[in-house]
Design a protein around this motif. Structure first.
Motif, PDB file in Angstrom:
ATOM      1  N   GLY A  66      13.863  41.359 -10.285  1.00  0.00           N
ATOM      2  CA  GLY A  66      14.918  42.354 -10.664  1.00  0.00           C
ATOM      3  C   GLY A  66      14.916  42.635 -12.174  1.00  0.00           C
ATOM      4  O   GLY A  66      15.778  43.112 -12.809  1.00  0.00           O
ATOM      5  N   SER A  67      13.925  41.809 -12.846  1.00  0.00           N
ATOM      6  CA  SER A  67      13.879  42.219 -14.461  1.00  0.00           C
ATOM      7  C   SER A  67      12.377  42.623 -14.921  1.00  0.00           C
ATOM      8  O   SER A  67      12.203  43.050 -16.065  1.00  0.00           O
ATOM      9  CB  SER A  67      14.033  40.896 -15.037  1.00  0.00           C
ATOM     10  OG  SER A  67      13.045  39.986 -14.476  1.00  0.00           O
ATOM     11  N   GLY A 137      24.417  40.105 -16.883  1.00  0.00           N
ATOM     12  CA  GLY A 137      23.278  39.536 -16.156  1.00  0.00           C
ATOM     13  C   GLY A 137      23.140  39.733 -14.512  1.00  0.00           C
ATOM     14  O   GLY A 137      23.780  40.761 -14.436  1.00  0.00           O
ATOM     15  N   ARG A 138      22.764  38.679 -13.975  1.00  0.00           N
ATOM     16  CA  ARG A 138      22.804  38.605 -12.424  1.00  0.00           C
ATOM     17  C   ARG A 138      23.334  37.614 -11.767  1.00  0.00           C
ATOM     18  O   ARG A 138      23.256  36.511 -12.719  1.00  0.00           O
ATOM     19  CB  ARG A 138      21.285  38.911 -11.781  1.00  0.00           C
ATOM     20  CG  ARG A 138      20.552  37.661 -12.078  1.00  0.00           C
ATOM     21  CD  ARG A 138      19.355  37.542 -11.015  1.00  0.00           C
ATOM     22  NE  ARG A 138      18.250  36.575 -11.259  1.00  0.00           N
ATOM     23  CZ  ARG A 138      16.983  36.828 -11.029  1.00  0.00           C
ATOM     24  NH1 ARG A 138      16.794  38.034 -10.087  1.00  0.00           N
ATOM     25  NH2 ARG A 138      16.241  36.159 -11.343  1.00  0.00           N
ATOM     26  N   TYR A 148      22.522  35.199   0.152  1.00  0.00           N
ATOM     27  CA  TYR A 148      22.893  35.427  -1.325  1.00  0.00           C
ATOM     28  C   TYR A 148      22.218  36.411  -1.864  1.00  0.00           C
ATOM     29  O   TYR A 148      20.940  36.658  -1.457  1.00  0.00           O
ATOM     30  CB  TYR A 148      22.324  33.954  -2.001  1.00  0.00           C
ATOM     31  CG  TYR A 148      23.388  32.828  -1.978  1.00  0.00           C
ATOM     32  CD1 TYR A 148      24.494  32.604  -2.836  1.00  0.00           C
ATOM     33  CD2 TYR A 148      23.013  32.014  -0.726  1.00  0.00           C
ATOM     34  CE1 TYR A 148      25.063  31.572  -2.550  1.00  0.00           C
ATOM     35  CE2 TYR A 148      23.998  30.921  -0.669  1.00  0.00           C
ATOM     36  CZ  TYR A 148      24.995  30.659  -1.600  1.00  0.00           C
ATOM     37  OH  TYR A 148      25.764  29.614  -1.294  1.00  0.00           O
ATOM     38  N   LYS A 149      22.963  37.485  -2.440  1.00  0.00           N
ATOM     39  CA  LYS A 149      22.421  38.702  -2.887  1.00  0.00           C
ATOM     40  C   LYS A 149      22.491  38.625  -4.489  1.00  0.00           C
ATOM     41  O   LYS A 149      23.428  38.510  -4.989  1.00  0.00           O
ATOM     42  CB  LYS A 149      23.054  39.751  -2.327  1.00  0.00           C
ATOM     43  CG  LYS A 149      22.698  41.202  -2.752  1.00  0.00           C
ATOM     44  CD  LYS A 149      23.557  42.275  -2.008  1.00  0.00           C
ATOM     45  CE  LYS A 149      23.197  43.614  -2.421  1.00  0.00           C
ATOM     46  NZ  LYS A 149      23.911  44.747  -1.976  1.00  0.00           N
ATOM     47  N   HIS A 150      21.277  39.216  -4.984  1.00  0.00           N
ATOM     48  CA  HIS A 150      21.100  39.301  -6.584  1.00  0.00           C
ATOM     49  C   HIS A 150      22.217  40.639  -6.917  1.00  0.00           C
ATOM     50  O   HIS A 150      22.032  41.714  -6.148  1.00  0.00           O
ATOM     51  CB  HIS A 150      19.656  40.043  -6.898  1.00  0.00           C
ATOM     52  CG  HIS A 150      19.415  40.633  -8.090  1.00  0.00           C
ATOM     53  ND1 HIS A 150      18.731  39.957  -9.094  1.00  0.00           N
ATOM     54  CD2 HIS A 150      19.754  42.095  -8.293  1.00  0.00           C
ATOM     55  CE1 HIS A 150      18.678  41.142  -9.933  1.00  0.00           C
ATOM     56  NE2 HIS A 150      19.279  42.086  -9.498  1.00  0.00           N
ATOM     57  N   THR A 151      23.044  40.367  -7.672  1.00  0.00           N
ATOM     58  CA  THR A 151      24.155  41.429  -7.778  1.00  0.00           C
ATOM     59  C   THR A 151      24.338  41.409  -9.473  1.00  0.00           C
ATOM     60  O   THR A 151      24.454  40.356 -10.029  1.00  0.00           O
ATOM     61  CB  THR A 151      25.526  40.874  -7.376  1.00  0.00           C
ATOM     62  OG1 THR A 151      25.184  40.687  -5.885  1.00  0.00           O
ATOM     63  CG2 THR A 151      26.526  41.974  -7.251  1.00  0.00           C
ATOM     64  N   LEU A 152      24.613  42.647 -10.091  1.00  0.00           N
ATOM     65  CA  LEU A 152      24.501  42.682 -11.455  1.00  0.00           C
ATOM     66  C   LEU A 152      25.874  42.459 -11.877  1.00  0.00           C
ATOM     67  O   LEU A 152      26.959  43.053 -11.246  1.00  0.00           O
ATOM     68  CB  LEU A 152      24.276  44.015 -11.851  1.00  0.00           C
ATOM     69  CG  LEU A 152      22.604  44.385 -11.450  1.00  0.00           C
ATOM     70  CD1 LEU A 152      22.157  45.834 -12.245  1.00  0.00           C
ATOM     71  CD2 LEU A 152      21.719  43.362 -12.243  1.00  0.00           C
ATOM     72  N   VAL A 153      26.383  42.115 -12.952  1.00  0.00           N
ATOM     73  CA  VAL A 153      27.602  41.767 -13.736  1.00  0.00           C
ATOM     74  C   VAL A 153      27.679  42.492 -15.134  1.00  0.00           C
ATOM     75  O   VAL A 153      26.555  41.963 -15.850  1.00  0.00           O
ATOM     76  CB  VAL A 153      28.452  40.692 -13.521  1.00  0.00           C
ATOM     77  CG1 VAL A 153      27.242  39.380 -14.367  1.00  0.00           C
ATOM     78  CG2 VAL A 153      29.583  40.523 -13.914  1.00  0.00           C
ATOM     79  N   HIS A 154      28.614  43.143 -15.600  1.00  0.00           N
ATOM     80  CA  HIS A 154      28.643  43.509 -16.974  1.00  0.00           C
ATOM     81  C   HIS A 154      29.962  43.815 -17.300  1.00  0.00           C
ATOM     82  O   HIS A 154      30.684  44.396 -17.027  1.00  0.00           O
ATOM     83  CB  HIS A 154      27.813  45.080 -16.865  1.00  0.00           C
ATOM     84  CG  HIS A 154      27.989  45.693 -18.361  1.00  0.00           C
ATOM     85  ND1 HIS A 154      27.307  46.974 -18.501  1.00  0.00           N
ATOM     86  CD2 HIS A 154      28.010  44.984 -19.620  1.00  0.00           C
ATOM     87  CE1 HIS A 154      27.378  47.225 -19.716  1.00  0.00           C
ATOM     88  NE2 HIS A 154      27.743  46.146 -20.279  1.00  0.00           N
ATOM     89  N   GLU A 240      22.258  34.073 -14.102  1.00  0.00           N
ATOM     90  CA  GLU A 240      21.374  34.105 -15.084  1.00  0.00           C
ATOM     91  C   GLU A 240      22.275  35.238 -16.163  1.00  0.00           C
ATOM     92  O   GLU A 240      22.238  36.412 -15.722  1.00  0.00           O
ATOM     93  CB  GLU A 240      20.073  34.721 -14.987  1.00  0.00           C
ATOM     94  CG  GLU A 240      19.144  33.496 -14.204  1.00  0.00           C
ATOM     95  CD  GLU A 240      17.936  34.172 -14.067  1.00  0.00           C
ATOM     96  OE1 GLU A 240      17.098  34.278 -14.900  1.00  0.00           O
ATOM     97  OE2 GLU A 240      17.415  34.201 -12.813  1.00  0.00           O
ATOM     98  N   LEU A 241      22.886  34.656 -17.061  1.00  0.00           N
ATOM     99  CA  LEU A 241      23.668  35.477 -17.897  1.00  0.00           C
ATOM    100  C   LEU A 241      23.403  35.606 -19.305  1.00  0.00           C
ATOM    101  O   LEU A 241      22.823  34.345 -19.879  1.00  0.00           O
ATOM    102  CB  LEU A 241      25.279  35.068 -17.892  1.00  0.00           C
ATOM    103  CG  LEU A 241      25.783  35.057 -16.277  1.00  0.00           C
ATOM    104  CD1 LEU A 241      27.107  34.572 -16.403  1.00  0.00           C
ATOM    105  CD2 LEU A 241      25.901  36.477 -15.815  1.00  0.00           C
TER     106      LEU A 241
END
Length: 484
Positions: A66-67, A137-138, A148-154, A240-241
């Motif tokens: 994802g990066s 981050g994610r 569990y799902k990789h999800t973005l946060v902003h 990971e933020l």
């Protein structure tokens, strides 16, 4: 002299780049934003877990972790079996120096809630003091089925800040700003007196390993993440933020000639690479024998040694995967050696390592070699170093100069002074790993690795045009450069 049409195109490119910057507070967001733009341009998403069936003129991309992201276009005359095809590659990176939240970040001192952070990369850390900081981050979010799902946060709101000590308590601060990176770079999140969420009972039912993150992080932080993502706090498995400056990227200067922003290094060249591939894929692919490819790596700022950095197998395995995949239903014959095919393709290829460059600084001009002082607005910079901190050679430099000459695109050249240290890039690493001809380039900027950097508006367009011209002209120009 620039026409009104040229000025409009320059401003449009710069404005779109600013949108890209503001949407990309972390490498995960940069990859997501790149994916959105690629899909809008007709690129098909692939997975490294699946077989690939490619088509000439086809446009594809995939992500790792994802990066990091790889995107490529198959030329209309791509023929790996007859050893006439190679790769036209541009490499850049998605990461920038920042503060990252520690696995156990909960700290409290004299009535303040603080967040423990790690320093990522080689930032100019004093610039992070007294800035309004958000979090992005994610998050690994637990789903209803237990996965569990990789999800973005902003979180764009300024929720953190690293305050300086008042000058009255440190009279030497204007002489030398000294601070301890562990003790003095703790962002404050709240005060205990006002933090209502700090009193939230953290003894919720444990739905999985470490699912109750309020034991390791302030409940106020966890609940803020959950509210932003519209999930329950117990769904947060891990994250990971990174912290980022909430002040948006913007045009600046009396003539709107500057771009003031965080993360120009290296979202500047990531953006130019991405847009060059997208724009070149819309035309001129029919006669191309090569694969046009961009690869935007994570972790360059910390040495690139990770599963998704430039020192991984990401680029080598991608090139081998493409060569071994079916194209228009055809694959290499069983009698064809993949090793020979790969090696011959490599020697018909070129990597443009695209990472931002140093513009001459008006207040420190003496720090630059007098004949190599790149200026803002005057074009992308070819970077040269005799000790191979950059991978540029005379042949690779000549190829790009000829491409620029044919399209009337300005370029500059840079070497460091002999009494100055020199940074490096992914260029030498990948050049050595693959035996791949490489040139190091980048758009000029000021304040590199500061929380707030400075670029030139015109250079966004220059960078896109140069890399687009590289994709379109490299095979023909390369055929006229004879070395081995």
């Amino acid at each position: 002299m620039a026409t009104d049409k040229d000025k409009a195109a320059t401003l449009a490119a710069a404005s779109d780049f600013i949108d890209f910057l503001n949407a990309s507070p972390s490498p995960f967001h940069a990859v997501h934003e790149a994916s959105v733009r690629l899909e809008r341009a007709g690129f098909q998403r692939l997975s490294e877990k699946d077989d690939w069936e490619l088509q000439k003129h086809g446009k594809y991309y995939f992500t790792r972790n994802g990066s990091s992201i790889v995107a490529f276009v198959v030329g209309g005359k791509y023929q790996p079996a007859n050893h006439q095809s190679g790769f036209s590659i541009v490499g850049a990176h998605t990461d920038s120096p920042c503060l990252k939240v520690k696995p156990i970040s909960k700290k409290e001192n004299v009535g303040y809630l603080e967040v423990g952070v790690q320093l990522y990369g080689g930032g100019i850390w004093h610039t992070w003091f007294d800035r309004d900081l958000g979090i992005a981050g994610r998050v690994m979010v637990q789903q209803n089925d237990g996965s569990y799902k990789h999800t973005l946060v902003h979180i764009k709101k300024p929720v953190l800040r690293v305050p300086t000590l008042a000058i009255h308590l440190d009279g030497s601060v204007n002489e030398v700003f000294k601070f301890n990176k562990e003790n003095h770079m703790l962002p404050i999140l709240a005060t205990t007196a006002k933090s209502v969420l700090n009193a939230v009972d953290a003894t919720t039912e444990n739905n999985g390993p470490d699912s109750d993150q309020t034991k390791k992080h302030h409940p106020a932080l966890i609940h803020m993440l959950a509210e932003t993502m519209h999930i329950d706090p117990t769904q947060i498995g891990d994250f990971e933020l990174c912290l980022f400056d909430t002040q948006p990227a913007t045009l600046g200067g009396v003539n709107d000639e500057f771009i003031f922003s965080a993360r120009l290094d290296n979202l500047g060249m990531s953006y130019c690479s991405l847009m060059a591939l997208i724009e070149s894929s819309a035309s001129s692919v029919a006669d191309d024998p090569n694969i046009r490819l961009i690869t935007l790596f994570d972790n360059e700022e910390i040495g690139s040694t990770s599963a998704h950095g430039a020192n991984s197998n990401l680029l080598p395995s991608t090139l081998e995967r493409i060569l071994s995949s079916s194209v228009d239903g055809k694959t290499l014959s069983p009698n064809t050696s993949m090793k020979v095919t790969f090696e011959r393709a490599i020697h018909r290829s070129l990597l443009v390592s695209a990472d931002m460059a140093h513009a001459v600084h008006p207040n420190y001009a003496e720090k630059y070699e007098e004949n190599h002082r790149p200026h803002l607005h005057k074009g992308t910079v070819i970077k040269v170093n005799a000790n191979q901190r950059y991978a540029t050679t005379a042949p690779t430099s000549l190829i790009l100069k000829e491409i620029a000459r044919q399209r009337d695109i300005p370029i500059q050249e840079f070497v460091v002074r002999n009494d100055s240290p020199c940074g490096s890039t992914i260029g030498p690493m990948l050049s050595a790993k693959l035996g791949l001809r490489t040139i190091d380039v980048g758009n000029p900027q000021l304040s590199m690795h500061s929380i707030r950097e400075v670029g030139g508006v015109d250079d966004v367009k220059h960078g896109i045009h140069l890399l687009k011209a590289f994709f379109e002209l490299f095979p023909s120009v390369d055929s006229k450069i004879i070395v081995d």
